[in-house]
Write an enzyme that holds these catalytic residues in place. Structure first.
Site, PDB file in Angstrom:
ATOM      1  N   GLU A   1      10.194   0.283  10.863  1.00 22.31           N
ATOM      2  CA  GLU A   1      10.872   1.953  10.560  1.00 22.31           C
ATOM      3  C   GLU A   1      10.362   3.360  10.718  1.00 22.31           C
ATOM      4  O   GLU A   1      10.079   3.768  10.038  1.00 22.31           O
ATOM      5  CB  GLU A   1      12.334   1.551   9.335  1.00 22.31           C
ATOM      6  CG  GLU A   1      13.299   2.124   9.323  1.00 22.31           C
ATOM      7  CD  GLU A   1      13.392   3.493   9.050  1.00 22.31           C
ATOM      8  OE1 GLU A   1      12.693   4.627   9.689  1.00 22.31           O
ATOM      9  OE2 GLU A   1      13.668   3.276   7.584  1.00 22.31           O
TER      10      GLU A   1
ATOM     11  N   LYS B   1       0.599  -1.321   0.058  1.00 24.02           N
ATOM     12  CA  LYS B   1       0.021   0.157  -0.525  1.00 24.02           C
ATOM     13  C   LYS B   1       0.792   1.087   0.226  1.00 24.02           C
ATOM     14  O   LYS B   1       0.939   2.071   0.893  1.00 24.02           O
ATOM     15  CB  LYS B   1      -1.117  -0.040   1.485  1.00 24.02           C
ATOM     16  CG  LYS B   1      -2.150   1.088   1.034  1.00 24.02           C
ATOM     17  CD  LYS B   1      -2.203   1.949   2.892  1.00 24.02           C
ATOM     18  CE  LYS B   1      -1.502   2.486   3.015  1.00 24.02           C
ATOM     19  NZ  LYS B   1      -1.460   3.805   2.347  1.00 24.02           N
TER      20      LYS B   1
ATOM     21  N   GLU C   1      10.066  15.590  15.064  1.00 20.06           N
ATOM     22  CA  GLU C   1      10.351  15.842  13.929  1.00 20.06           C
ATOM     23  C   GLU C   1       9.818  16.639  13.034  1.00 20.06           C
ATOM     24  O   GLU C   1       8.981  16.749  12.137  1.00 20.06           O
ATOM     25  CB  GLU C   1      10.542  14.388  13.474  1.00 20.06           C
ATOM     26  CG  GLU C   1      10.843  14.115  12.241  1.00 20.06           C
ATOM     27  CD  GLU C   1      10.446  13.093  11.378  1.00 20.06           C
ATOM     28  OE1 GLU C   1      11.347  12.112  10.951  1.00 20.06           O
ATOM     29  OE2 GLU C   1       9.647  11.995  11.482  1.00 20.06           O
TER      30      GLU C   1
ATOM     31  N   CYS D   1      13.608  10.504   7.299  1.00 18.17           N
ATOM     32  CA  CYS D   1      14.023   9.588   9.147  1.00 18.17           C
ATOM     33  C   CYS D   1      14.961  10.200   9.704  1.00 18.17           C
ATOM     34  O   CYS D   1      15.000  10.707  10.620  1.00 18.17           O
ATOM     35  CB  CYS D   1      13.218   8.842   8.630  1.00 18.17           C
ATOM     36  SG  CYS D   1      14.297   7.310   7.858  1.00 18.17           S
TER      37      CYS D   1
END
Length: 482
Positions: free
Chosen positions: A250, A178, A383, A284
């Site tokens: 992750e 997906k 973040e 990331c």
């Protein structure tokens, strides 16, 4: 690059492009141009069932194919992707927004992953071990887990699919993928390469969609394991839904780059700026925080501003541009919120700090350097996922390490120093999965294991090299009685 007639895309199920069976569809718009560039069917429950059944049926046969033959197919996929680098890169830049040179590198790296994992798989060896019982012989080997539900993010659409699918195919697994609703086009187009390589139908199925599609995929009884790359918040929801299914997670990072008093300041500044503007900071392992020793603070900031002057924001198809637009309004709004919080807390915005007016969309965010960032600010605690370089100051190595570790996210960090003892200290004590010495937090090699530290909100498992093959395989033990 523009388009005047948006293409109608289909799902990819059981080796063929197919229309969805549900009534709904959604549009994909380019963050670079604002244009409507594609229309896709929203997958129905029946579409998902068909994809999972195709994967399960294909995997039962694929697991019996010997590893050398599986490796040949993976090599051919790598070759076919390489033939299509220019086409796929242009489409990815149109739907994702990153500069074309970055997209080219992404597609090339995706192709390399299929070659790498083909070689890894044929060298995935078990072992024999002595038994405490004299008439027993024990040995281990690896078997495929089964069908993986793969949920990928929008920042590296094809590359992060390859990070799972290449090792997964090499070890005998099947996949239902997906991709995000806003960046599915490159992935769907890439399936032409998979078909041309002779991949058996059903081993890779593509069902783009929103969160509801991902939730249904995770919960589906026919899915044996989950592979996820994305935010920690979404990862937590996936894990709650997945239960005891095997998983590789992750998740978010808040990459600290630590600059010690003996660092090469020009090198540190260039690496920090690069780590903050690559993919518009939507990585990331982006440099989310620079933690600088106060003795070299002023020199580092001056060097960072010089490096920032080389960042050119604009049309991502222009070869002179190295900073494209953000991908979507959600991440742009987060940048706005973080910058407002920084201003309220007294941080100094040295350059940038806002969206640039007069662009094709409202997603073009200026490269930003912020000094005197408080550790309690959103720029430090969260973040940001945008092109921003927050600078935090500390007075000793101990304090720099404490600030680096004073965060719930521990994915990848970096340290700049000329002292080998200090380098080893930070490698061992920084609470991240990987520590890069004298280079960017965004450094990654396809053969290195990449993932988060324990007891942090960054997930588990490793992406890269043989470690992903191990995570995507079951270790089987045989015991023979003589």
């Amino acid at each position: 690059m523009s388009t005047t007639s948006p293409a109608r895309y289909q799902l990819f199920v059981n080796g063929a492009y197919v229309d969805g069976t549900g009534p709904d569809a959604y549009e994909v718009h380019s963050p670079a141009t604002g244009e409507h560039i594609g229309t896709l069917p929203a997958p129905s429950a029946a579409d998902l069932d068909a994809a999972v059944k195709a994967a399960n049926d294909a995997q039962a046969l694929w697991a019996k194919v010997n590893v050398w033959e599986r490796a040949k197919v993976c090599h051919r996929i790598g070759d076919e992707l390489t033939k299509r680098v220019d086409e796929l890169a242009r489409l990815q830049t149109l739907e994702q927004g990153k500069p074309l040179a970055e997209s080219v590198a992404d597609i090339e790296e995706a192709a390399q992953l299929f070659h790498l994992h083909a070689e890894d798989a044929v060298r995935l060896h078990g072992e024999t071990m002595p038994s405490t019982v004299g008439d027993k012989r024990m040995f281990t080997f690896y078997r495929a887990v089964g069908t993986w539900g793969i949920i990928t993010p929008w920042n590296f659409p094809l590359l992060m699919l390859a990070e799972f699918v290449a090792p997964g195919l090499a070890t005998g697994n099947a996949h239902v993928v997906k991709p995000p609703a806003n960046t599915p086009l490159t992935v769907l187009r890439a399936m032409e390469a998979f078909a041309a390589a002779g991949l058996p139908a059903g081993l890779v199925n593509i069902v783009p969609g929103e969160g509801a599609t991902g939730d249904a995929l995770v919960r589906h009884a026919g899915i044996d394991a989950i592979g996820f790359i994305g935010s920690s918040a979404t990862g937590a929801k996936i894990q709650a839904a997945a239960g005891l299914k095997r998983s590789i997670m992750e998740c978010s990072g808040n990459g600290p780059l630590v600059v010690l008093a003996d660092a090469d300041l020009d090198a540190a500044a260039k690496a920090a700026v690069y780590g903050a503007y690559l993919c518009s900071g939507q990585v990331c392992c982006a440099t989310e925080r620079v933690i600088v020793h106060r003795d070299v603070h002023d020199g580092f900031v001056e060097a960072a501003l010089r490096a920032a002057a080389d960042v050119v924001l604009g049309d991502p198809f222009d070869p002179a541009v190295n900073l494209g637009p953000l991908n979507n309004e959600g991440v742009a709004a987060k940048m706005d919120r973080h910058m407002a919080d920084a201003r309220e807390r007294g941080a100094r915005i040295l350059t940038g700090g806002q969206r640039r007016a007069g662009q094709p969309t409202d997603l073009y965010y200026e490269f930003t350097v912020v000094d005197d960032v408080p550790v309690e600010s959103l720029l430090s605690r969260e973040e940001s996922f945008g092109p921003v370089l927050p600078v935090i100051t500390g007075g000793s190595d101990d304090e720099l390490l404490r600030i680096a570790n004073d965060d719930k996210l521990g994915l990848q960090g970096a340290v700049f120093t000329q002292n080998i003892s200090a380098a080893f200290r930070f490698i061992e004590e920084m609470a991240v999965g990987q520590v890069v010495v004298n280079d960017s937090t965004c450094f990654w090699d396809i053969n290195m294991p990449f993932g988060g530290a324990g007891n942090r909100g960054t997930g588990w498992g490793r992406i890269g090299g043989k470690h992903t093959l191990l995570d995507m395989s079951d270790l089987r033990t045989g015991v023979i009685t003589l």
